[in-house]
Scaffold this active site. Structure first.
Site, PDB file in Angstrom:
ATOM      1  N   SER A  63      37.995  32.876  43.956  1.00 47.64           N
ATOM      2  CA  SER A  63      37.960  33.843  43.048  1.00 47.64           C
ATOM      3  C   SER A  63      38.454  33.275  41.718  1.00 47.64           C
ATOM      4  O   SER A  63      37.834  32.008  41.307  1.00 47.64           O
ATOM      5  CB  SER A  63      38.842  34.946  43.161  1.00 47.64           C
ATOM      6  OG  SER A  63      38.697  36.193  42.595  1.00 47.64           O
ATOM      7  N   ASP A  90      30.011  39.810  48.774  1.00 45.24           N
ATOM      8  CA  ASP A  90      30.530  39.868  47.734  1.00 45.24           C
ATOM      9  C   ASP A  90      29.791  40.033  46.500  1.00 45.24           C
ATOM     10  O   ASP A  90      29.036  39.288  46.079  1.00 45.24           O
ATOM     11  CB  ASP A  90      31.106  38.356  47.713  1.00 45.24           C
ATOM     12  CG  ASP A  90      32.234  38.288  46.678  1.00 45.24           C
ATOM     13  OD1 ASP A  90      32.471  39.106  45.748  1.00 45.24           O
ATOM     14  OD2 ASP A  90      32.774  37.284  46.262  1.00 45.24           O
ATOM     15  N   HIS A  97      34.275  40.972  48.422  1.00 44.79           N
ATOM     16  CA  HIS A  97      34.825  39.705  47.724  1.00 44.79           C
ATOM     17  C   HIS A  97      36.245  39.160  48.635  1.00 44.79           C
ATOM     18  O   HIS A  97      36.768  38.162  48.340  1.00 44.79           O
ATOM     19  CB  HIS A  97      35.484  40.012  46.514  1.00 44.79           C
ATOM     20  CG  HIS A  97      36.181  39.053  45.420  1.00 44.79           C
ATOM     21  ND1 HIS A  97      35.339  37.905  45.231  1.00 44.79           N
ATOM     22  CD2 HIS A  97      37.166  39.077  45.035  1.00 44.79           C
ATOM     23  CE1 HIS A  97      36.114  37.142  44.560  1.00 44.79           C
ATOM     24  NE2 HIS A  97      37.161  37.628  44.366  1.00 44.79           N
TER      25      HIS A  97
END
Length: 402
Positions: A149, A331, A364
């Site tokens: 991320s 995601d 995610h």
């Protein structure tokens, strides 16, 4: 196997000039290390953290239940990033609320808490500070920089800011920049915080309050974006929090189908409501509001291609490392299409790239979870890095990438 982690801190007295033009006259960086640095200091792996995480990457704290590091399933003895082989370093970013200098600390120039006056920080600033800490540890070159991320953005930035200081870049569930939708989610979350009556322009510390309502809403928004639609429906669906008795209104009769819900604007009725409010409540009890504003802005600003007219290929041309890029099919915050942009730009520059697109249902959050295929990809890649460490280092990193 989970081991005991030991937090550490280093103080820096030389001013750090930030991308904004501001500077920190002095600052502290909190960090942890796991494993043993080898004789030639070639087995170091830097792990960069995401928005609400910290330097506590793996292990647990002695005497503290449920204190495992945020990536403890990935890092440790015998795990994919094996601390029997690698010396792993986690560093807390500047502006954080977990030990490094940030809005909750005192500004030495004024003697007052920084609060909203803490300078804007960027991904590039964090990478610069991380490099200075590694200098203090005597580590010139990293075997790998790893992040997911926002941590993946830092890993990419390492490959651009210090191309000769890392042999491998591992970027997981990340993107070369945020799209408009992501920036919009961040802005809504920030507005929830700054419009909280307890925010006081970011100087709420002096008032002895915390903008908890704004933090709760910000976290609830974030959690919606971290989960996939499939996971939400599977885990919660339209389940009610508990079996509800019909709430009959005036003129209603049992058995009409109209008395199945309380029809309340206040009560928590659905499981998903309960889950989101629980996450928001928990988050607001430990995270700093000004830190949230700083870190989401750093996310928004990251865009290495901007200096090259939006050409990501040109931005990545300086990179010398080998790359592993991983994405997850569900995601939607950092979609596989964004990872493929990175892969294409690297291939256009004739860099060595491995790419894995994991068919996982978790959205995610998948980069934090123990999906066997994901773990096997990471394990195989770090096995390869370990094997490289057993052979002589090439004359230049350009040769290694050829």
């Amino acid at each position: 196997m989970t081991f005991i982690a030991h937090p550490q801190s280093l103080s820096f007295e030389t001013p750090l000039r930030l991308r904004s033009g501001a500077q920190l006259a002095r600052y502290d960086l909190a960090y942890e290390t796991y494993g043993t640095l080898n004789a030639d200091k070639s087995n170091a792996v830097l792990v960069c953290h995401a928005l609400n995480a910290s330097h506590h990457v793996a292990g647990r704290y002695e005497g503290q239940a449920r204190s495992e590091g945020w990536w403890d399933n990935m890092i440790g003895p015998g795990k994919p990033v094996d601390t029997n082989r690698f010396f792993v370093i986690g560093i807390n970013n500047l502006g954080s609320c977990f030990g490094s200098t940030g809005p909750m600390q005192t500004d030495p120039a004024t003697g007052q808490v920084y609060g909203a006056d803490f300078p804007v920080v960027t991904v590039e600033d964090w990478v610069q500070a991380q490099a200075l800490l590694l200098d203090r540890l005597g580590i010139r070159q990293l075997a790998a920089v790893l992040g997911g991320s926002l941590g993946g953005m830092q890993a990419l930035s390492w490959a651009l800011q210090f191309p000769d200081r890392l042999r491998h870049c591992v970027a997981v569930a990340t993107a070369p920049n945020l799209n408009a939708e992501n920036i919009a989610f961040n802005e809504v979350a920030r507005r929830a915080i700054v419009t909280d009556p307890d925010f006081h322009g970011g100087h709420f510390y002096a008032h002895g309050v915390v903008p908890q309502r704004g933090l709760r809403i910000a976290r609830m928004i974030g959690h919606i974006t971290y989960l996939s639609d499939d996971v939400m429906n599977t885990k919660f669906g339209r389940q009610l929090r508990e079996r509800l008795e019909p709430a009959l209104g005036a003129g209603e009769t049992a058995g009409t189908g109209q008395g199945d819900y309380r029809y309340s604007t206040q009560d928590i009725e659905f499981q998903i409501e309960s889950y989101l409010r629980h996450q928001g409540e928990k988050f607001s009890s430990y995270f700093d509001a000004n830190t949230y504003l700083l870190i989401t802005r750093a996310l928004d600003y990251f865009d290495p291609a901007r200096a090259h007219g939006g050409d990501l290929r040109a931005a990545l041309a300086v990179a010398q490392a080998k790359f592993l890029v991983i994405s997850f099919t569900t995601d939607w915050r950092f979609s596989p299409a964004r990872s493929r942009e990175i892969v294409k730009a690297l291939l256009d520059n004739r860099r060595r790239v491995s790419y894995a697109e994991i068919d996982a249902p978790h959205g995610h959050d998948a980069f934090l979870l123990e999906d066997l295929r994901y773990m096997n990809v990471m394990r195989a890649y770090f096995d390869r890095i370990h094997q490289e460490l057993q052979t002589p280092v090439p004359v230049t990193l350009a040769e290694a990438a050829a």
